[in-house]
Design a protein around this motif. Sequence first.
Motif, PDB file in Angstrom:
ATOM      1  N   MET A   1     -43.544 -59.640 -22.044  1.00  0.00           N
ATOM      2  CA  MET A   1     -44.474 -58.518 -21.806  1.00  0.00           C
ATOM      3  C   MET A   1     -43.697 -57.222 -21.540  1.00  0.00           C
ATOM      4  SD  MET A   1     -47.818 -58.879 -19.548  1.00  0.00           S
ATOM      5  CE  MET A   1     -48.928 -59.448 -20.780  1.00  0.00           C
ATOM      6  N   LEU A   2     -42.928 -57.207 -20.409  1.00  0.00           N
ATOM      7  CA  LEU A   2     -42.063 -56.041 -20.154  1.00  0.00           C
ATOM      8  C   LEU A   2     -40.607 -56.434 -20.385  1.00  0.00           C
ATOM      9  CD1 LEU A   2     -41.716 -53.100 -19.101  1.00  0.00           C
ATOM     10  CD2 LEU A   2     -41.332 -54.096 -16.833  1.00  0.00           C
ATOM     11  N   GLU A   3     -39.930 -55.607 -21.179  1.00  0.00           N
ATOM     12  CA  GLU A   3     -38.530 -55.906 -21.464  1.00  0.00           C
ATOM     13  C   GLU A   3     -37.683 -54.637 -21.317  1.00  0.00           C
ATOM     14  OE1 GLU A   3     -37.893 -57.663 -25.305  1.00  0.00           O
ATOM     15  OE2 GLU A   3     -35.829 -58.205 -24.800  1.00  0.00           O
ATOM     16  N   LEU A   4     -36.622 -54.741 -20.542  1.00  0.00           N
ATOM     17  CA  LEU A   4     -35.630 -53.653 -20.444  1.00  0.00           C
ATOM     18  C   LEU A   4     -34.334 -54.197 -21.027  1.00  0.00           C
ATOM     19  CD1 LEU A   4     -37.749 -52.715 -18.295  1.00  0.00           C
ATOM     20  CD2 LEU A   4     -35.862 -51.725 -17.033  1.00  0.00           C
ATOM     21  N   LYS A   5     -33.823 -53.505 -22.044  1.00  0.00           N
ATOM     22  CA  LYS A   5     -32.627 -54.003 -22.728  1.00  0.00           C
ATOM     23  C   LYS A   5     -31.461 -53.089 -22.436  1.00  0.00           C
ATOM     24  CE  LYS A   5     -35.511 -55.275 -26.654  1.00  0.00           C
ATOM     25  NZ  LYS A   5     -35.777 -55.088 -28.055  1.00  0.00           N
ATOM     26  N   ASP A   6     -30.567 -53.544 -21.603  1.00  0.00           N
ATOM     27  CA  ASP A   6     -29.298 -52.877 -21.345  1.00  0.00           C
ATOM     28  C   ASP A   6     -29.474 -51.381 -20.990  1.00  0.00           C
ATOM     29  OD1 ASP A   6     -26.574 -52.753 -21.064  1.00  0.00           O
ATOM     30  OD2 ASP A   6     -26.192 -52.355 -23.173  1.00  0.00           O
ATOM     31  N   ILE A   7     -30.282 -51.139 -19.974  1.00  0.00           N
ATOM     32  CA  ILE A   7     -30.564 -49.752 -19.556  1.00  0.00           C
ATOM     33  C   ILE A   7     -29.428 -49.195 -18.695  1.00  0.00           C
ATOM     34  CG2 ILE A   7     -32.077 -48.342 -18.068  1.00  0.00           C
ATOM     35  CD1 ILE A   7     -33.419 -49.005 -20.695  1.00  0.00           C
ATOM     36  N   HIS A   8     -28.959 -48.045 -19.114  1.00  0.00           N
ATOM     37  CA  HIS A   8     -27.985 -47.297 -18.312  1.00  0.00           C
ATOM     38  C   HIS A   8     -28.614 -45.945 -18.008  1.00  0.00           C
ATOM     39  CE1 HIS A   8     -24.158 -49.618 -19.115  1.00  0.00           C
ATOM     40  NE2 HIS A   8     -25.025 -50.182 -19.924  1.00  0.00           N
TER      41      HIS A   8
ATOM     42  N   GLU B   1     -26.465 -51.391 -16.960  1.00  0.00           N
ATOM     43  CA  GLU B   1     -26.744 -52.663 -17.670  1.00  0.00           C
ATOM     44  C   GLU B   1     -27.981 -53.382 -17.149  1.00  0.00           C
ATOM     45  OE1 GLU B   1     -23.237 -55.177 -17.802  1.00  0.00           O
ATOM     46  OE2 GLU B   1     -21.962 -53.395 -17.788  1.00  0.00           O
ATOM     47  N   ILE B   2     -29.064 -52.642 -16.972  1.00  0.00           N
ATOM     48  CA  ILE B   2     -30.279 -53.260 -16.414  1.00  0.00           C
ATOM     49  C   ILE B   2     -30.996 -54.083 -17.482  1.00  0.00           C
ATOM     50  CG2 ILE B   2     -32.555 -52.814 -15.382  1.00  0.00           C
ATOM     51  CD1 ILE B   2     -30.465 -51.853 -13.478  1.00  0.00           C
ATOM     52  N   VAL B   3     -31.264 -55.334 -17.163  1.00  0.00           N
ATOM     53  CA  VAL B   3     -31.993 -56.216 -18.076  1.00  0.00           C
ATOM     54  C   VAL B   3     -33.176 -56.830 -17.326  1.00  0.00           C
ATOM     55  CG1 VAL B   3     -31.875 -58.367 -19.406  1.00  0.00           C
ATOM     56  CG2 VAL B   3     -29.929 -56.787 -19.434  1.00  0.00           C
ATOM     57  N   ILE B   4     -34.355 -56.701 -17.931  1.00  0.00           N
ATOM     58  CA  ILE B   4     -35.543 -57.406 -17.418  1.00  0.00           C
ATOM     59  C   ILE B   4     -36.233 -57.995 -18.637  1.00  0.00           C
ATOM     60  CG2 ILE B   4     -37.838 -57.155 -16.373  1.00  0.00           C
ATOM     61  CD1 ILE B   4     -36.799 -54.962 -14.586  1.00  0.00           C
ATOM     62  N   LEU B   5     -36.639 -59.232 -18.552  1.00  0.00           N
ATOM     63  CA  LEU B   5     -37.431 -59.827 -19.630  1.00  0.00           C
ATOM     64  C   LEU B   5     -38.437 -60.756 -18.975  1.00  0.00           C
ATOM     65  CD1 LEU B   5     -38.240 -60.510 -22.493  1.00  0.00           C
ATOM     66  CD2 LEU B   5     -36.304 -62.060 -22.649  1.00  0.00           C
ATOM     67  N   GLU B   6     -39.676 -60.289 -18.845  1.00  0.00           N
ATOM     68  CA  GLU B   6     -40.706 -61.110 -18.227  1.00  0.00           C
ATOM     69  C   GLU B   6     -41.919 -61.175 -19.130  1.00  0.00           C
ATOM     70  OE1 GLU B   6     -39.678 -62.868 -16.143  1.00  0.00           O
ATOM     71  OE2 GLU B   6     -38.269 -61.855 -14.807  1.00  0.00           O
ATOM     72  N   LYS B   7     -42.408 -62.386 -19.320  1.00  0.00           N
ATOM     73  CA  LYS B   7     -43.466 -62.587 -20.323  1.00  0.00           C
ATOM     74  C   LYS B   7     -44.861 -62.645 -19.708  1.00  0.00           C
ATOM     75  CE  LYS B   7     -40.647 -64.741 -23.865  1.00  0.00           C
ATOM     76  NZ  LYS B   7     -40.299 -63.539 -24.531  1.00  0.00           N
ATOM     77  N   LYS B   8     -44.926 -62.909 -18.399  1.00  0.00           N
ATOM     78  CA  LYS B   8     -46.257 -63.078 -17.789  1.00  0.00           C
ATOM     79  C   LYS B   8     -46.691 -61.829 -17.037  1.00  0.00           C
ATOM     80  CE  LYS B   8     -45.787 -67.988 -16.887  1.00  0.00           C
ATOM     81  NZ  LYS B   8     -45.359 -68.799 -15.765  1.00  0.00           N
ATOM     82  N   LEU B   9     -47.993 -61.761 -16.784  1.00  0.00           N
ATOM     83  CA  LEU B   9     -48.554 -60.645 -16.015  1.00  0.00           C
ATOM     84  C   LEU B   9     -48.432 -60.972 -14.520  1.00  0.00           C
ATOM     85  CD1 LEU B   9     -50.157 -58.043 -16.836  1.00  0.00           C
ATOM     86  CD2 LEU B   9     -52.213 -59.304 -16.266  1.00  0.00           C
ATOM     87  N   LYS B  10     -47.187 -61.100 -14.081  1.00  0.00           N
ATOM     88  CA  LYS B  10     -46.935 -61.461 -12.684  1.00  0.00           C
ATOM     89  C   LYS B  10     -46.191 -60.290 -12.055  1.00  0.00           C
ATOM     90  CE  LYS B  10     -44.273 -65.294 -11.991  1.00  0.00           C
ATOM     91  NZ  LYS B  10     -43.922 -66.672 -11.669  1.00  0.00           N
ATOM     92  N   PRO B  11     -46.560 -59.869 -10.831  1.00  0.00           N
ATOM     93  CA  PRO B  11     -45.884 -58.707 -10.239  1.00  0.00           C
ATOM     94  C   PRO B  11     -44.363 -58.863 -10.225  1.00  0.00           C
ATOM     95  CG  PRO B  11     -47.730 -59.363  -8.864  1.00  0.00           C
ATOM     96  CD  PRO B  11     -47.586 -60.422  -9.921  1.00  0.00           C
TER      97      PRO B  11
END
Length: 209
Positions: A1-8, A21-31
């Motif tokens: 759902m929300l994805e951050l790919k290698d954010i500087h 190098e921020i990485v987030i990969l979450e597929k569910k609607l969970k806080p």
Amino acid sequence: MLELKDIHYHPATSETPVLKEIVILEKKLKPIIISGPSGSGKTSLIEVISGLTKPSKGLIAWKNQTLSEHQRRAISGVVFQFPERHFIGLTIAQELKLGHRRLPRVIQSEVLKKVGLDNIKMNVLPENLSGGQQRRLAIAVQLIREPKILLLDEPTAGLDWSVRDEILQLIKELSNQRLIVIVTHEPELFIEMDTYNYQLSQGTLSKIL
Ligand SMILES: Nc1ncnc2c1ncn2[C@@H]1O[C@H](COP(=O)(O)OP(=O)(O)OP(=O)(O)O)[C@@H](O)[C@H]1O
């Protein structure tokens, strides 16, 4: 759902990078709870996700689609720290109508109901609300735009214990309909909620499993 790919994020005004190098990969609607000490980059991360700030590098995607800053601003609602300090409407109704001059009364009532303020009169002054009610109003202002992502910067800061619980309950209710991203230095408050948890330290993010 929300994805951050290698954010500087390294603003020209800072000697060192603020986010690395921020990485987030979450597929569910969970806080998503992001905790970290003062100065770790929490507010900057909220600004980057919501499109208020352009990262120096990296991509952000929502539902598998990479979005520009402009597109992220359109789907995001941000409640900054101590939002009550920035109310400028003379009444609750005026505060809700800022930027939405022709906002129908029915929508005003609807958002106030969503945040549990439906028992308060529209002509009340925002400064006459209690601390918890003011936080609710600040969230209501953002809900008018029906954001797909609601980002809350230290939503419980400065509130009494009993009021904190009420705000936590509200966040829980709102999290069914939209993605909520919270940055906080008090992650223990959210321990009872089913959340994704991250720790930010000097601009580096790690997932807490
Ligand atoms: N545009 C900028 N120019 C220079 N320095 C910046 C800029 N934006 C952020 N910083 C610095 O980056 C660091 C992280 O700031 P940020 O406000 O994101 O942290 P925070 O975790 O939200 O802190 P707090 O909890 O105190 O609000 C701080 O040292 C801040 O001074």
